[in-house]
Design a protein around this motif. Structure first.
Motif, PDB file in Angstrom:
ATOM      1  N   LYS A  50       3.156  13.379   6.902  1.00  6.67           N
ATOM      2  CA  LYS A  50       3.013  13.069   5.381  1.00  6.67           C
ATOM      3  C   LYS A  50       4.283  13.017   4.604  1.00  6.67           C
ATOM      4  O   LYS A  50       4.280  12.787   3.468  1.00  6.67           O
ATOM      5  N   LYS A  93       5.152  10.502   2.047  1.00 10.66           N
ATOM      6  CA  LYS A  93       4.427  10.296   1.036  1.00 10.66           C
ATOM      7  C   LYS A  93       4.470  11.678   0.152  1.00 10.66           C
ATOM      8  O   LYS A  93       3.956  11.637  -1.153  1.00 10.66           O
ATOM      9  N   ASP A 127       3.314   0.113  -2.716  1.00  3.84           N
ATOM     10  CA  ASP A 127       3.612   1.546  -2.402  1.00  3.84           C
ATOM     11  C   ASP A 127       4.328   2.012  -3.869  1.00  3.84           C
ATOM     12  O   ASP A 127       5.039   1.406  -4.255  1.00  3.84           O
ATOM     13  N   LYS A 153       6.231   4.659  -4.226  1.00  2.56           N
ATOM     14  CA  LYS A 153       7.345   5.336  -4.148  1.00  2.56           C
ATOM     15  C   LYS A 153       8.583   4.243  -4.444  1.00  2.56           C
ATOM     16  O   LYS A 153       9.337   4.385  -4.992  1.00  2.56           O
ATOM     17  N   GLY A 202       7.353   1.011   1.679  1.00  2.00           N
ATOM     18  CA  GLY A 202       6.534   1.453   2.796  1.00  2.00           C
ATOM     19  C   GLY A 202       6.722   0.815   4.242  1.00  2.00           C
ATOM     20  O   GLY A 202       7.573  -0.096   4.413  1.00  2.00           O
TER      21      GLY A 202
END
Lengths: 489, 489
Positions: free
Chosen positions: A213, A216, A329, A331, A339
């Motif tokens: 993870k 993320k 995504d 981010k 991603g």
């Protein structure tokens, strides 16, 4: 029909009413949740992307296979861990219990074991099915394509693994999706690291899931999950934290081989030695500019046994920004990544699970995250001034005068027979303007116009749509002339 | 764990025993009934067939779409009559009730209605699902491809219909399956014929189904089914018998328009007038040599409203004989046909069934019976001396000496980067013989051999596999030389 009491009458009347009312009760048709149609424009883009990818797979000497969309339920059982709940089952209508395929890797392993194949380099492009929460604006569907390339066989270490990374490099470069990175790690290095950091053996897989993870979540949140949810000691978590922040290339593998703690694990050393070997091959393939040895890469699936990798787009260019707006995504807004667009690794145990005698066939493969690629390409097409053509039609056979349908059809058939992609309007007397408009709309570059005079002279007026220039071409030379003028299409 | 009585203990022991024994109890993996894998050889043939068909569809200006493999159950309900029992349902795992698509026509109609499209020429190649009794040796599967081309829109009569027949003619000619016939009829002619022969209105569809069996049953058996099972009068049956034996072209349509009985039916006259029109267009398309107006053609599906057609292979050539041995069709032995390879017709009411206001979109289309084509092509390939290649690899990078892996990989990457389809063995020191053997086995035409001397001289020894001829080529010119030598591959 018995009318003996009220109820049957009412019932009958209701039935009659309902069946009379049915046509107007027709609800607008709709699709099942999490699925979509592809319209002609999306299909044109899809075809281009597939062609690029298939060209690459063929350049590397791959064959292709296909497997059924559903398998015996037992074939999929016990292969996906927790994700098994996302498998679509078919209704028991008598006969076998069936499930829709969840990926292409398990059917591939089943295919190898069933046909006793020990060596193959194959690609497989097909749809797979997951009862996930659909997030279609984020490109997550319940029916989606996978695009897999795998090499099965007993070979010298890291050579096929390096080819898989070379393939990711080639495909992402050719698709022009912007800059990218390919992260590499090894399950043996992860397991070795867990061991020397003091993670109990039975917690390897679950701690691995938490490490996964890190793309993320922040390290703090990951650490808190390890300690508070998974019951790891804070000391162990901190030691892991030090390792998973490491990134590098062959040098990092060398350094870790000297690392006092890491070098205690035989597994880690095997993984690190192979990592060095992998980088030496990647140098020969000239792809080390994009590849990073990243100890935080874990990947979710249970079946990996060696090298693992994942490619991400790193550029925050306009295309990626619009991908972000579409929510692909979170981010991306921070300019980090949109991603993962490819991933894979080595899975040496899976085929053996299908073999009655447990005979293993070592495999390594890569899967291209084609749905994400599609949505980026679609947004690129939207943003571009250039229209996406949905047909390849070279010429439209038209006429300005009435009563020339038969002549139009005759010429159209002549052109079809000469291999020219030709359209003609299915009307007896269409207006010239509407014929020309159709060419504008669908990007047909040429119009072959017939009139009484042209028929008499044995010529056709060939019109270039964008310049409106017209020239008489003899009927005998028409097909050749059209081929010449559309050779770049 | 309670050990209070014998039963739980036994049960536990059994469970333990079973789970311990499980790895060796592994059953050989298998496929669900009526489905199959495609191996690389079958895929190579499939790709060739698809390319021929898609080229034809594109030549006719068609776009393509795709729809999900499952639809809402209600979308399929009420479209297939009795065959609905063959629809695969998905298990109710919460959420919507879903079914696997049964054909591509109903999803196409749903797509048009849902997107309010009134004009499109599209093809769709995809798998469909039917819970039929599989007869795989006869090429009947539960998962199989359909290959559909349809034209939707309000146009002048018979023009798109004629194009569909032209397409069947082109595809069957290009696939070189041997001689073929395309039978044509019209639902309105059939209905008119039933009316004038004295078939009651409510028996039209069921008598039509019986007529449809004339390609598999004798007239006597068909008549007996009409009279004994469907309750038709013998007189009516005999009148039908006279009509359904008629075959011809435009002349037959003209004759029937003058027929004392037939001309009493407005429907029949409309159908016959259109049939004449259709043949006039087919003449312009130069395909009348293969098209027969055949009053016995009925076709099973309910949704047809106008012209219907079906193509059959008529040649009893060696290929077809072996198709017979495989059981593709019983009649082939008698030299009659190996069965239908394409079929279709006009369905003007289907889209309206999906529109909340019942707005109709007239459609006409054709479906290529691709599975039968595959099996004929596979048998042709088996019978032919020429090997089916499953890869397109142009060259294998090899070496005769040891310790040249790095040099082989470097050259391989050079060739990949130059767009050459290249393979290399994943072994540190493979034997030259096994490298050459691989080329023989998989039909790779060239080998680029590296040795110490070649490296020193900046050349590569380029070997032609079939002639064993070898020539030194400078490294800078290698890619071009390979392209030149394999341009025909």
């Amino acid at each position: 029909m018995s009318l003996g009491c009220d109820r049957p009458v009412l019932y009958c009347l209701c039935t009659i009413f309902l069946s009379l009312a049915l046509p107007s009760l027709n609800l607008p048709p709709s699709l099942s949740q999490g699925t979509r149609d592809y319209n002609p424009k999306q299909m044109a883009i899809r075809e281009r992307v597939f062609n690029t990818i298939i060209r690459c797979f063929k350049r590397h000497g791959a064959e292709t296979i296909d497997t059924p969309v559903f398998e015996l339920k037992e074939t999929l059982t016990g292969k996906y861990g927790e994700d098994s709940k996302l498998i679509y089952d078919l209704k028991d209508q008598g006969g076998e219990l069936l499930s829709l395929r969840y990926d292409l890797t398990v059917p591939f392993a089943r295919y190898l074991a069933m046909n006793k194949i020990t060596n193959i380099k194959r690609y497989h492009i097909a749809k797979v099915y997951r009862r996930d929460n659909p997030a279609m604006t984020r490109g997550r569907y319940r029916e989606f394509y996978q695009c897999d390339f795998d090499i099965a066989g007993q070979y010298d270490p890291m050579i096929p693994d390096a080819e898989c990374l070379k393939i990711v490099h080639e495909i992402l470069s050719e698709l022009e999706l912007g800059d990218f990175r390919i992260k590499v790690n090894d399950r043996r290095i992860l397991d070795g690291m867990f061991a020397v950091c003091g993670v109990p053996d039975d917690k390897f897989r679950t701690i691995c899931s938490t490490v996964d993870k890190l793309d993320k979540m922040s390290w703090e949140d990951v650490k808190s999950e390890m300690v508070n949810e998974k019951g790891l000691s804070e000391e162990a978590a901190d030691q892991i934290g030090q390792y998973v922040s490491m990134q590098g290339g062959m040098d990092l593998a060398e350094r870790l081989l000297q690392d006092a703690k890491m070098s205690q694990s035989k597994q880690a050393c095997a993984g690190l030695t192979d990592m060095k070997q992998l980088f030496s091959y990647l140098q020969l393939f000239q792809v080390t500019d994009k590849v990073v040895f990243d100890l935080s890469l874990a990947r979710g699936l249970d079946y990996y046994t060696g090298v693992i990798y994942e490619a991400i787009l790193t550029q925050n260019c306009p295309v990626n920004v619009s991908a972000t707006q579409n929510g692909v995504d979170e981010k991306a807004e921070e300019g980090v990544s949109v991603g993962s667009v490819a991933g894979g690794g080595r899975y040496d145990g899976l085929v053996g699970m299908f073999d009655p005698k447990g005979r293993k066939v070592p495999c390594v493969g890569v899967s291209i995250g084609i749905e994400r690629v599609f949505s980026i390409m679609e947004q690129k097409a939207e943003a571009s001034a250039r229209k996406v053509r949905t047909t390849e039609t070279q010429v439209m056979v038209a006429s300005a005068q009435k009563n020339l349908l038969n002549e139009r059809l005759r010429l159209t058939a002549e052109l079809w027979n000469a291999g020219i992609k030709t359209e003609v309007m299915y009307k007896k007397n269409p207006k010239l303007l509407s014929q020309l408009q159709h060419c504008e709309d669908s990007g047909i570059p040429l119009v072959a116009i017939l009139g009484e005079q042209e028929l008499k002279d044995g010529v056709v007026k060939l019109r270039t749509v964008h310049s409106r220039e017209e020239v008489d071409v003899s009927r005998a030379e028409l097909a050749e002339e059209i081929k010449k003028r559309t050779s770049d299409v």
